[in-house]
Enzyme design. Structure first.
Site, PDB file in Angstrom:
ATOM      1  N   TYR A  80       0.921  -1.289   0.109  1.00  0.00           N
ATOM      2  CA  TYR A  80       0.011   0.120   0.090  1.00  0.00           C
ATOM      3  C   TYR A  80       0.910   1.148  -0.102  1.00  0.00           C
ATOM      4  CZ  TYR A  80      -3.873  -3.161   1.110  1.00  0.00           C
ATOM      5  OH  TYR A  80      -4.548  -4.304   1.279  1.00  0.00           O
TER       6      TYR A  80
ATOM      7  N   SER B 102      -3.799 -14.548   2.439  1.00  0.00           N
ATOM      8  CA  SER B 102      -4.779 -13.870   1.698  1.00  0.00           C
ATOM      9  C   SER B 102      -5.103 -14.134   0.163  1.00  0.00           C
ATOM     10  CB  SER B 102      -4.239 -12.221   1.702  1.00  0.00           C
ATOM     11  OG  SER B 102      -5.161 -11.702   1.046  1.00  0.00           O
TER      12      SER B 102
ATOM     13  N   PRO C 218     -15.744  -4.939   1.531  1.00  0.00           N
ATOM     14  CA  PRO C 218     -17.046  -5.570   2.110  1.00  0.00           C
ATOM     15  C   PRO C 218     -18.248  -4.466   1.975  1.00  0.00           C
ATOM     16  CG  PRO C 218     -15.607  -4.479   4.052  1.00  0.00           C
ATOM     17  CD  PRO C 218     -14.913  -4.388   2.710  1.00  0.00           C
TER      18      PRO C 218
HETATM   19  N1  LIG Z   1      -6.099  -8.876   0.642  1.00  0.00           N
HETATM   20  C1  LIG Z   1      -6.200  -7.885  -0.415  1.00  0.00           C
HETATM   21  O1  LIG Z   1      -5.803  -8.453  -1.483  1.00  0.00           O
HETATM   22  C2  LIG Z   1      -7.110  -6.985  -0.479  1.00  0.00           C
HETATM   23  C3  LIG Z   1      -7.499  -6.413  -1.442  1.00  0.00           C
HETATM   24  C4  LIG Z   1      -8.451  -5.423  -1.203  1.00  0.00           C
HETATM   25  C5  LIG Z   1      -8.551  -4.825  -0.012  1.00  0.00           C
HETATM   26  N2  LIG Z   1      -8.270  -5.098   0.920  1.00  0.00           N
HETATM   27  C6  LIG Z   1      -8.256  -4.557   2.458  1.00  0.00           C
HETATM   28  O2  LIG Z   1      -9.571  -4.438   2.708  1.00  0.00           O
HETATM   29  C7  LIG Z   1      -9.787  -3.160   2.960  1.00  0.00           C
HETATM   30  C8  LIG Z   1     -11.255  -2.650   2.345  1.00  0.00           C
HETATM   31  O3  LIG Z   1     -11.496  -3.106   1.220  1.00  0.00           O
HETATM   32  P1  LIG Z   1     -11.586  -2.020  -0.191  1.00  0.00           P
HETATM   33  O4  LIG Z   1     -10.877  -0.768   0.319  1.00  0.00           O
HETATM   34  O5  LIG Z   1     -11.292  -2.513  -1.197  1.00  0.00           O
HETATM   35  O6  LIG Z   1     -13.060  -1.845  -0.141  1.00  0.00           O
HETATM   36  P2  LIG Z   1     -14.383  -1.259   0.611  1.00  0.00           P
HETATM   37  O7  LIG Z   1     -14.003  -1.110   2.008  1.00  0.00           O
HETATM   38  O8  LIG Z   1     -15.449  -2.091   0.237  1.00  0.00           O
HETATM   39  O9  LIG Z   1     -14.724  -0.023  -0.035  1.00  0.00           O
HETATM   40  C9  LIG Z   1     -13.898   1.267   0.229  1.00  0.00           C
HETATM   41  C10 LIG Z   1     -14.740   2.504  -0.396  1.00  0.00           C
HETATM   42  O10 LIG Z   1     -16.090   2.510  -0.159  1.00  0.00           O
HETATM   43  C11 LIG Z   1     -16.481   3.757   0.463  1.00  0.00           C
HETATM   44  N3  LIG Z   1     -17.312   3.511   1.600  1.00  0.00           N
HETATM   45  C12 LIG Z   1     -16.730   3.009   2.829  1.00  0.00           C
HETATM   46  N4  LIG Z   1     -17.704   2.989   3.641  1.00  0.00           N
HETATM   47  C13 LIG Z   1     -18.831   3.919   3.144  1.00  0.00           C
HETATM   48  C14 LIG Z   1     -20.111   3.975   3.465  1.00  0.00           C
HETATM   49  N5  LIG Z   1     -20.507   3.780   4.711  1.00  0.00           N
HETATM   50  N6  LIG Z   1     -21.024   4.524   2.504  1.00  0.00           N
HETATM   51  C15 LIG Z   1     -20.777   4.758   1.234  1.00  0.00           C
HETATM   52  N7  LIG Z   1     -19.486   4.495   0.896  1.00  0.00           N
HETATM   53  C16 LIG Z   1     -18.535   3.916   1.832  1.00  0.00           C
HETATM   54  C17 LIG Z   1     -15.414   4.482   0.725  1.00  0.00           C
HETATM   55  O11 LIG Z   1     -15.414   6.045   0.025  1.00  0.00           O
HETATM   56  P3  LIG Z   1     -15.471   7.254   1.207  1.00  0.00           P
HETATM   57  O12 LIG Z   1     -13.908   7.616   1.634  1.00  0.00           O
HETATM   58  O13 LIG Z   1     -15.816   8.197   0.405  1.00  0.00           O
HETATM   59  O14 LIG Z   1     -16.207   6.716   2.335  1.00  0.00           O
HETATM   60  C18 LIG Z   1     -14.095   3.978  -0.187  1.00  0.00           C
HETATM   61  O15 LIG Z   1     -13.929   4.397  -1.517  1.00  0.00           O
HETATM   62  C19 LIG Z   1      -8.799  -2.364   2.237  1.00  0.00           C
HETATM   63  O16 LIG Z   1      -8.748  -1.131   2.602  1.00  0.00           O
HETATM   64  C20 LIG Z   1      -7.672  -3.339   2.327  1.00  0.00           C
HETATM   65  O17 LIG Z   1      -7.197  -3.007   3.713  1.00  0.00           O
HETATM   66  C21 LIG Z   1      -7.320  -6.362   0.837  1.00  0.00           C
END
Ligand SMILES: NC(=O)c1ccc[n+]([C@@H]2O[C@H](COP(=O)([O-])OP(=O)(O)OC[C@H]3O[C@@H](n4cnc5c(N)ncnc54)[C@H](OP(=O)(O)O)[C@@H]3O)[C@@H](O)[C@H]2O)c1
Length: 272
Positions: free
Chosen positions: A57, A147, A200
């Site tokens: 990251y 992962s 999620p």
């Molecule tokens: N192991 C892996 O390969 C892998 C891959 C992907 C992700 N991850 C981990 O999982 C975490 C979460 O996944 P992600 O970041 O891909 O996706 P996510 O948490 O599903 O989505 C994040 C996005 O959703 C928006 N959001 C969050 N809460 C919200 C709400 N209550 N209402 C409306 N919009 C909302 C955020 O925008 P705003 O900032 O505008 O709220 C942000 O742009 C990552 O940050 C990372 O730590 C791991």
């Protein structure tokens, strides 16, 4: 229940804070430091104690920002659960050890609560697990996991691991159930492995499903909270939504308070 037990005897919070895109994407974007720090500080002040990051990251810069926010808020290390991950270019034994030491330095801590292999790569898995075993023996890492691992790879990692493999972090949400369909979720649940559901809230889109509206009204919650509550209601499942927006950070954390009943779960299980 707000925590899940790990096979090592430690516990992990049901809702943690994801950090992908904080401080940059694949490389650092220093112009985003203030915004990223504010988001992590808001998460700490809201009460999140589990932070999920990775050396990939922002090429290590997200770990640095996380350490800075922890220091600036004077949050005691023992209150936190820190997860980070080794990237696919560091999967040979000495490189994984070095990668972990570098993550520890950037995170300004002398141990990780959880260290994960971020993605399977071309290096024999046993070489990387040898490094995880060494890091665990030295006390630099309290628990290890993987992962994006399917069942055959998960079994192979378990076989090579000297300590119980405690975690598999995979994409899992209301509309993305591939890891429930391929048997990984059931296997984790039957064997005490915690499954961390990533992405999620589906980048903010999950709440747009009209099927969530009625349940949201019933519980005085938002559709996104219902989607998160559905995840953490499942045994052994935890999750790590990410947001820069303090209102979303609070909204996601408070999904812990939504108590779904059996009918709700049935409806959500059937939701497309
Ligand atoms: N192991 C892996 O390969 C892998 C891959 C992907 C992700 N991850 C981990 O999982 C975490 C979460 O996944 P992600 O970041 O891909 O996706 P996510 O948490 O599903 O989505 C994040 C996005 O959703 C928006 N959001 C969050 N809460 C919200 C709400 N209550 N209402 C409306 N919009 C909302 C955020 O925008 P705003 O900032 O505008 O709220 C942000 O742009 C990552 O940050 C990372 O730590 C791991």
């Amino acid at each position: 229940m707000l925590i899940e037990p790990l096979l090592t005897g430690h516990t992990i919070p049901k809702i943690g804070f994801g950090t992908w895109n904080i401080g940059g994407g694949m490389s650092p974007d220093y112009s985003q430091d203030a915004r990223g720090l504010a988001a992590i500080r808001a998460a700490l002040e809201t009460g999140y104690t589990h932070f999920d990051t990775a050396e990939m990251y922002a090429n290590g810069h997200t770990e640095e920002l996380l350490a800075r926010a922890i220091r600036e808020t004077r949050t005691p290390r023992e209150k936190l659960f820190l997860t980070t991950k080794v990237w696919t270019n560091h999967l040979r034994t000495p490189e994984t050890i070095k990668a972990c030491e570098n993550s520890l330095r950037r995170l300004q801590t002398d141990y990780l609560d959880l260290y994960l292999i971020h993605w399977p790569g071309s290096v024999p898995l046993e070489d990387t697990v040898r490094a995880l075993n060494d890091l665990t023996r030295r006390g630099l890492v309290r628990a290890v996991g993987v992962s994006n691992f399917d069942l055959p790879l998960l079994h192979r990692a378990q076989a090579a691991c000297e300590t119980p493999l405690v975690n598999n972090q995979v994409p899992y949400s209301l509309h993305h159930r591939e890891y429930a369909q391929n048997g990984v979720l059931a296997y984790c649940q039957q064997n005490g492995i915690v499954l961390t559901a990533y992405t999620p809230v589906e980048k903010g889109r999950v709440g747009t499903n009209p099927g969530l509206q009625t349940l949201a009204r019933k519980h005085g919650a938002t559709p996104t909270q219902i989607a998160l509550a559905w995840l953490i209601h499942q045994p052994r499942v935890i999750t790590i939504p990410m947001s820069h927006n303090p209102a979303h950070i609070l909204e996601n954390f408070r999904a812990r308070e939504v108590k779904l009943d059996e009918d709700d779960i049935k409806q959500l299980n059937a939701l497309k």
